[in-house]
Motif scaffolding. Structure first.
Motif, mmCIF file in Angstrom:
data_model
loop_
_atom_site.group_PDB
_atom_site.id
_atom_site.type_symbol
_atom_site.label_atom_id
_atom_site.label_comp_id
_atom_site.label_asym_id
_atom_site.label_seq_id
_atom_site.Cartn_x
_atom_site.Cartn_y
_atom_site.Cartn_z
ATOM 1 N N CYS A 167 0.863 -1.173 0.000
ATOM 2 C CA CYS A 167 0.000 0.000 0.000
ATOM 3 C C CYS A 167 0.903 1.228 0.000
ATOM 4 C CB CYS A 167 -0.895 0.007 1.229
ATOM 5 S SG CYS A 167 -2.003 -1.398 1.291
ATOM 6 N N ASP A 187 -1.440 -11.292 -9.222
ATOM 7 C CA ASP A 187 -2.301 -10.495 -8.343
ATOM 8 C C ASP A 187 -1.680 -9.133 -8.071
ATOM 9 O OD1 ASP A 187 -4.243 -12.512 -8.032
ATOM 10 O OD2 ASP A 187 -3.288 -13.307 -6.227
ATOM 11 N N ARG A 244 -2.970 -5.238 -9.215
ATOM 12 C CA ARG A 244 -3.092 -4.091 -8.305
ATOM 13 C C ARG A 244 -2.339 -2.887 -8.873
ATOM 14 N NH1 ARG A 244 -4.378 -5.758 -2.698
ATOM 15 N NH2 ARG A 244 -3.155 -4.005 -1.923
ATOM 16 N N GLU A 245 -1.148 -3.145 -9.413
ATOM 17 C CA GLU A 245 -0.357 -2.068 -9.999
ATOM 18 C C GLU A 245 -1.024 -1.506 -11.256
ATOM 19 O OE1 GLU A 245 3.548 -2.642 -12.097
ATOM 20 O OE2 GLU A 245 4.207 -1.637 -10.281
ATOM 21 N N TYR A 278 -3.628 0.993 -7.711
ATOM 22 C CA TYR A 278 -4.079 1.028 -6.319
ATOM 23 C C TYR A 278 -3.034 1.703 -5.430
ATOM 24 C CZ TYR A 278 -4.920 -0.274 -1.546
ATOM 25 O OH TYR A 278 -5.089 -0.211 -0.189
ATOM 26 N N CYS A 290 -11.743 3.936 -1.266
ATOM 27 C CA CYS A 290 -12.121 2.532 -1.448
ATOM 28 C C CYS A 290 -13.396 2.190 -0.680
ATOM 29 C CB CYS A 290 -10.982 1.608 -1.039
ATOM 30 S SG CYS A 290 -9.591 1.627 -2.192
ATOM 31 N N CYS A 302 -11.562 -5.951 -2.327
ATOM 32 C CA CYS A 302 -12.097 -5.407 -3.565
ATOM 33 C C CYS A 302 -12.534 -6.568 -4.450
ATOM 34 C CB CYS A 302 -11.019 -4.583 -4.268
ATOM 35 S SG CYS A 302 -11.569 -3.847 -5.822
ATOM 36 N N PHE A 337 -9.706 -7.021 -7.471
ATOM 37 C CA PHE A 337 -8.362 -7.577 -7.286
ATOM 38 C C PHE A 337 -8.221 -8.186 -5.901
ATOM 39 C CE2 PHE A 337 -8.006 -3.024 -6.309
ATOM 40 C CZ PHE A 337 -7.388 -3.029 -5.067
ATOM 41 N N VAL A 365 -7.167 -4.211 1.310
ATOM 42 C CA VAL A 365 -7.386 -2.879 0.749
ATOM 43 C C VAL A 365 -7.629 -1.903 1.894
ATOM 44 C CG1 VAL A 365 -8.885 -1.477 -0.725
ATOM 45 C CG2 VAL A 365 -8.349 -3.835 -1.377
ATOM 46 N N CYS A 374 -8.168 3.371 -6.487
ATOM 47 C CA CYS A 374 -7.597 2.839 -7.725
ATOM 48 C C CYS A 374 -8.329 3.483 -8.895
ATOM 49 C CB CYS A 374 -7.650 1.315 -7.786
ATOM 50 S SG CYS A 374 -9.184 0.600 -8.382
#
Length: 114
Positions: free
Chosen positions: A33, A56, A60-61, A65, A76, A94, A97, A101, A107
């Motif tokens: 994060c 995964d 996220r990238e 996020y 979020c 989420c 993904f 979170v 994101c």
């Protein structure tokens, strides 16, 4: 289901198809994060990505996020895709993904709750 959600899902699917191209180029892995500046949010209880696969983390990238939203109105925990308390009392999840979170995260697929 609202038309807005359908559009967002179409955009999401388009981004997933680009994930393979990004992965082929040896993308940089998301450290955890962050605050949007590549820095980790201090004492972030949602930063543990140890159980996630490489794909995964890449997703996220791809969705950009971050644990600290750049826009206070888009968090979020007020997003259509938010899953409350999925990863303990301090972290949600989420539907787009995997992994924990931060409620104050964001994101690029953020959609207001209906």
């Amino acid at each position: 289901m609202s038309e807005q959600n359908n559009i967002s899902r179409k955009a999401f699917l388009g981004k997933i198809s680009m994930l393979g191209l990004a992965g082929a180029g040896g993308g940089v892995f998301l450290k955890g994060c962050g605050n949007g500046n590549g820095e980790e949010v201090a004492d972030d209880p949602c930063a543990d990505l140890s159980g996630l696969s490489e794909s995964d983390i890449e997703l996220r990238e791809t969705l950009e996020y971050v644990a600290e939203t750049p826009n206070p109105d888009e968090r979020c925990d007020n997003c259509e895709y938010w899953v409350d308390d999925q990863h303990g009392p301090e972290c949600g999840g989420c539907t787009l993904f995997a992994g924990p979170v931060h409620p104050g995260g964001w994101c690029n697929s953020w959609v207001p709750m209906s």
